[in-house]
Design a protein around this motif. Sequence first.
Motif, short mmCIF file in Angstrom:
data_model
loop_
_atom_site.label_atom_id
_atom_site.label_comp_id
_atom_site.label_asym_id
_atom_site.label_seq_id
_atom_site.Cartn_x
_atom_site.Cartn_y
_atom_site.Cartn_z
N ILE A 115 -13.83 14.62 1.72
CA ILE A 115 -14.08 13.18 1.59
C ILE A 115 -12.83 12.43 2.00
O ILE A 115 -11.74 12.69 1.50
CB ILE A 115 -14.46 12.82 0.14
CG1 ILE A 115 -15.75 13.54 -0.25
CG2 ILE A 115 -14.61 11.32 -0.02
CD1 ILE A 115 -16.11 13.39 -1.70
N PHE A 116 -12.99 11.48 2.91
CA PHE A 116 -11.87 10.65 3.34
C PHE A 116 -11.69 9.51 2.34
O PHE A 116 -12.56 8.67 2.18
CB PHE A 116 -12.10 10.09 4.74
CG PHE A 116 -11.02 9.17 5.19
CD1 PHE A 116 -9.79 9.68 5.56
CD2 PHE A 116 -11.20 7.81 5.23
CE1 PHE A 116 -8.77 8.84 5.97
CE2 PHE A 116 -10.18 6.96 5.64
CZ PHE A 116 -8.97 7.49 6.01
N ARG A 117 -10.56 9.51 1.64
CA ARG A 117 -10.27 8.46 0.67
C ARG A 117 -9.43 7.36 1.28
O ARG A 117 -9.54 6.22 0.89
CB ARG A 117 -9.53 9.02 -0.54
CG ARG A 117 -10.35 9.92 -1.37
CD ARG A 117 -9.65 10.31 -2.64
NE ARG A 117 -8.21 10.41 -2.48
CZ ARG A 117 -7.39 10.84 -3.41
NH1 ARG A 117 -7.85 11.21 -4.56
NH2 ARG A 117 -6.09 10.91 -3.20
N GLY A 118 -8.53 7.73 2.18
CA GLY A 118 -7.63 6.74 2.78
C GLY A 118 -6.35 6.55 2.00
O GLY A 118 -5.29 6.53 2.57
N ASN A 119 -6.44 6.43 0.68
CA ASN A 119 -5.25 6.23 -0.14
C ASN A 119 -4.99 7.53 -0.91
O ASN A 119 -5.48 7.71 -2.02
CB ASN A 119 -5.45 5.06 -1.10
CG ASN A 119 -4.22 4.78 -1.91
OD1 ASN A 119 -3.21 5.45 -1.79
ND2 ASN A 119 -4.30 3.77 -2.75
N TYR A 120 -4.21 8.41 -0.33
CA TYR A 120 -3.92 9.70 -0.96
C TYR A 120 -2.75 9.61 -1.93
O TYR A 120 -2.39 10.61 -2.53
CB TYR A 120 -3.65 10.75 0.11
CG TYR A 120 -4.88 11.04 0.94
CD1 TYR A 120 -5.88 11.85 0.45
CD2 TYR A 120 -5.04 10.47 2.18
CE1 TYR A 120 -7.02 12.10 1.18
CE2 TYR A 120 -6.17 10.71 2.93
CZ TYR A 120 -7.16 11.52 2.42
OH TYR A 120 -8.29 11.76 3.16
N GLY A 130 -2.78 7.18 -4.38
CA GLY A 130 -3.29 6.36 -5.47
C GLY A 130 -3.08 6.95 -6.85
O GLY A 130 -3.04 6.23 -7.84
N ASP A 131 -2.91 8.27 -6.96
CA ASP A 131 -2.71 8.92 -8.25
C ASP A 131 -1.24 8.98 -8.65
O ASP A 131 -0.93 9.35 -9.78
CB ASP A 131 -3.28 10.34 -8.23
CG ASP A 131 -4.78 10.34 -7.98
OD1 ASP A 131 -5.43 9.34 -8.32
OD2 ASP A 131 -5.28 11.34 -7.46
#
Length: 76
Positions: A2-7, A9-10
């Motif tokens: 799945i492409f999240r874009g913001n890797y 964010g965590d």
Amino acid sequence: FIFRGNYLGDDPIFRQSLPQLQSKDGSKSVIFAMKVTKVNRKFAPMPRALLITDTTMYMLDPKKMMPKPNKECPLS
């Protein structure tokens, strides 16, 4: 996959510094963020964080999640 874009964010340091960066350049959204490895002229790896917002691209220091001097590029 799945492409999240913001890797990033965590990452708690990234989440703390993001509002400061967004207020600096007036961006509204993160398009892409990821930890990357830059290889310098002597082939030494240097960790960085790449952040692309709707207005600016940043090369960040991965420990502080703040832009390095002269390492931001407007996208307009």
